[in-house]
Design a protein around this motif. Sequence first.
Motif, PDB file in Angstrom:
ATOM      1  N   ALA A 132      38.875  30.744 -20.279  1.00 21.48           N
ATOM      2  CA  ALA A 132      39.336  31.240 -21.577  1.00 21.48           C
ATOM      3  C   ALA A 132      39.065  30.219 -22.674  1.00 21.48           C
ATOM      4  O   ALA A 132      38.659  30.581 -23.786  1.00 21.48           O
ATOM      5  CB  ALA A 132      40.829  31.574 -21.510  1.00 21.48           C
ATOM      6  N   ALA A 133      39.277  28.934 -22.369  1.00 18.20           N
ATOM      7  CA  ALA A 133      39.026  27.881 -23.353  1.00 18.20           C
ATOM      8  C   ALA A 133      37.540  27.797 -23.682  1.00 18.20           C
ATOM      9  O   ALA A 133      37.151  27.654 -24.841  1.00 18.20           O
ATOM     10  CB  ALA A 133      39.540  26.543 -22.827  1.00 18.20           C
ATOM     11  N   LEU A 134      36.681  27.897 -22.665  1.00 15.59           N
ATOM     12  CA  LEU A 134      35.244  27.870 -22.885  1.00 15.59           C
ATOM     13  C   LEU A 134      34.794  29.061 -23.734  1.00 15.59           C
ATOM     14  O   LEU A 134      33.951  28.925 -24.622  1.00 15.59           O
ATOM     15  CB  LEU A 134      34.502  27.875 -21.546  1.00 15.59           C
ATOM     16  CG  LEU A 134      34.576  26.579 -20.726  1.00 15.59           C
ATOM     17  CD1 LEU A 134      33.969  26.785 -19.341  1.00 15.59           C
ATOM     18  CD2 LEU A 134      33.857  25.436 -21.447  1.00 15.59           C
ATOM     19  N   GLN A 135      35.373  30.215 -23.467  1.00 17.82           N
ATOM     20  CA  GLN A 135      35.040  31.400 -24.251  1.00 17.82           C
ATOM     21  C   GLN A 135      35.465  31.228 -25.708  1.00 17.82           C
ATOM     22  O   GLN A 135      34.767  31.667 -26.633  1.00 17.82           O
ATOM     23  CB  GLN A 135      35.720  32.626 -23.650  1.00 17.82           C
ATOM     24  CG  GLN A 135      35.412  33.942 -24.352  1.00 17.82           C
ATOM     25  CD  GLN A 135      33.941  34.324 -24.289  1.00 17.82           C
ATOM     26  OE1 GLN A 135      33.225  33.906 -23.375  1.00 17.82           O
ATOM     27  NE2 GLN A 135      33.483  35.097 -25.262  1.00 17.82           N
ATOM     28  N   GLN A 136      36.606  30.581 -25.916  1.00 12.11           N
ATOM     29  CA  GLN A 136      37.081  30.349 -27.283  1.00 12.11           C
ATOM     30  C   GLN A 136      36.121  29.448 -28.047  1.00 12.11           C
ATOM     31  O   GLN A 136      35.800  29.706 -29.210  1.00 12.11           O
ATOM     32  CB  GLN A 136      38.480  29.718 -27.245  1.00 12.11           C
ATOM     33  CG  GLN A 136      39.150  29.635 -28.611  1.00 12.11           C
ATOM     34  CD  GLN A 136      40.548  29.046 -28.529  1.00 12.11           C
ATOM     35  OE1 GLN A 136      40.907  28.415 -27.539  1.00 12.11           O
ATOM     36  NE2 GLN A 136      41.329  29.238 -29.568  1.00 12.11           N
ATOM     37  N   PHE A 137      35.638  28.390 -27.401  1.00 11.65           N
ATOM     38  CA  PHE A 137      34.657  27.518 -28.038  1.00 11.65           C
ATOM     39  C   PHE A 137      33.369  28.280 -28.332  1.00 11.65           C
ATOM     40  O   PHE A 137      32.772  28.125 -29.398  1.00 11.65           O
ATOM     41  CB  PHE A 137      34.356  26.309 -27.143  1.00 11.65           C
ATOM     42  CG  PHE A 137      35.282  25.156 -27.338  1.00 11.65           C
ATOM     43  CD1 PHE A 137      35.084  24.268 -28.378  1.00 11.65           C
ATOM     44  CD2 PHE A 137      36.346  24.951 -26.487  1.00 11.65           C
ATOM     45  CE1 PHE A 137      35.933  23.194 -28.569  1.00 11.65           C
ATOM     46  CE2 PHE A 137      37.210  23.886 -26.673  1.00 11.65           C
ATOM     47  CZ  PHE A 137      37.009  23.003 -27.712  1.00 11.65           C
TER      48      PHE A 137
ATOM     49  N   MET B  75      40.949  28.479 -34.282  1.00 12.61           N
ATOM     50  CA  MET B  75      40.817  27.149 -33.684  1.00 12.61           C
ATOM     51  C   MET B  75      40.217  26.204 -34.718  1.00 12.61           C
ATOM     52  O   MET B  75      39.214  26.521 -35.339  1.00 12.61           O
ATOM     53  CB  MET B  75      39.921  27.214 -32.450  1.00 12.61           C
ATOM     54  CG  MET B  75      39.710  25.864 -31.783  1.00 12.61           C
ATOM     55  SD  MET B  75      38.859  25.992 -30.203  1.00 12.61           S
ATOM     56  CE  MET B  75      37.308  26.688 -30.684  1.00 12.61           C
TER      57      MET B  75
ATOM     58  N   GLU C 188      42.345  29.785 -17.204  1.00 11.25           N
ATOM     59  CA  GLU C 188      42.614  29.118 -18.477  1.00 11.25           C
ATOM     60  C   GLU C 188      41.412  28.296 -18.937  1.00 11.25           C
ATOM     61  O   GLU C 188      41.143  28.168 -20.140  1.00 11.25           O
ATOM     62  CB  GLU C 188      43.858  28.240 -18.387  1.00 11.25           C
ATOM     63  CG  GLU C 188      43.833  27.143 -17.331  1.00 11.25           C
ATOM     64  CD  GLU C 188      44.342  27.593 -15.974  1.00 11.25           C
ATOM     65  OE1 GLU C 188      44.655  26.720 -15.144  1.00 11.25           O
ATOM     66  OE2 GLU C 188      44.433  28.824 -15.763  1.00 11.25           O
ATOM     67  N   ARG C 189      40.636  27.744 -17.981  1.00  9.74           N
ATOM     68  CA  ARG C 189      39.447  26.980 -18.367  1.00  9.74           C
ATOM     69  C   ARG C 189      38.359  27.907 -18.890  1.00  9.74           C
ATOM     70  O   ARG C 189      37.705  27.607 -19.891  1.00  9.74           O
ATOM     71  CB  ARG C 189      38.929  26.186 -17.171  1.00  9.74           C
ATOM     72  CG  ARG C 189      37.732  25.296 -17.501  1.00  9.74           C
ATOM     73  CD  ARG C 189      37.334  24.437 -16.325  1.00  9.74           C
ATOM     74  NE  ARG C 189      36.219  23.567 -16.656  1.00  9.74           N
ATOM     75  CZ  ARG C 189      35.646  22.737 -15.789  1.00  9.74           C
ATOM     76  NH1 ARG C 189      36.115  22.665 -14.549  1.00  9.74           N
ATOM     77  NH2 ARG C 189      34.629  21.990 -16.151  1.00  9.74           N
TER      78      ARG C 189
ATOM     79  N   TYR D  76      33.942  30.513 -31.320  1.00 10.32           N
ATOM     80  CA  TYR D  76      34.153  29.737 -32.544  1.00 10.32           C
ATOM     81  C   TYR D  76      32.834  29.207 -33.098  1.00 10.32           C
ATOM     82  O   TYR D  76      32.579  29.265 -34.301  1.00 10.32           O
ATOM     83  CB  TYR D  76      35.104  28.575 -32.264  1.00 10.32           C
ATOM     84  CG  TYR D  76      35.404  27.727 -33.481  1.00 10.32           C
ATOM     85  CD1 TYR D  76      36.403  28.083 -34.374  1.00 10.32           C
ATOM     86  CD2 TYR D  76      34.680  26.561 -33.744  1.00 10.32           C
ATOM     87  CE1 TYR D  76      36.678  27.317 -35.496  1.00 10.32           C
ATOM     88  CE2 TYR D  76      34.943  25.783 -34.863  1.00 10.32           C
ATOM     89  CZ  TYR D  76      35.949  26.178 -35.730  1.00 10.32           C
ATOM     90  OH  TYR D  76      36.208  25.413 -36.846  1.00 10.32           O
TER      91      TYR D  76
END
Length: 221
Positions: free
Chosen positions: A66-71, A1, A63-64, A74
């Motif tokens: 998952a996005a929070l986990q990605q941030f 990302m 999906e939300r 990162y």
Amino acid sequence: MEIRAHGLHGRQRAVFSGGDNNIALSDDLLTLPEFNEFASSHLVLTQLFYPIGSPDKKKYPPERLAALQQFKEYFKVKGFPCLILLDENGREIERQTGYVRTKTGRGVDLSRAGPILERLKTAVGRREAVIAAADEKMERLLKQNYREWTSQAGTRLMAKLVSSTASEVILMDAEGAPRRVALEQLCIVDQAVVSRQAKGIPPAPHIKDRLDYKLPSAGPP
């Protein structure tokens, strides 16, 4: 990302993340008039809410989450709340993890947002000093006929042309070191720059001189 703060024009991005315990930091820091005055001219704020231990977590779509986990992965967030200050290229320059109000002997909670604000100001000041120094250096180099050279592979170098032959050029980089480069390794636009200067045609006055040179036509399809 990839995280890039496009269009900040010298301002830094502050990212807040946290669950329920993020509320105290938000209430104390974001309501400070001094912080808001500072943020209006130096920061772009982004706030992420992580439903840590919250019953609302079940209401978050996958999906939300998952996005929070990605941030979280990162930015390597290890605790909440977490305040991260990023420069215009997405590089971290300051971080504050955790926040607990100071308790007095009478059991009154006192805000600790003031010292955090001073840390942010210091970090931004350091970054702005670096940018100012870089701008000053760039202006000085441009006056000395330096420009940005690009290779066929896309690598870039700030340098000025010292001499050239039919097969190679000698450039001097921003540190004053000579660089010997095969002419064919330069992009076609920079090859045209060398050709023009070899004929005594003055270089374009700006680093972004790409449009001053007409590239050869590929011909009809």
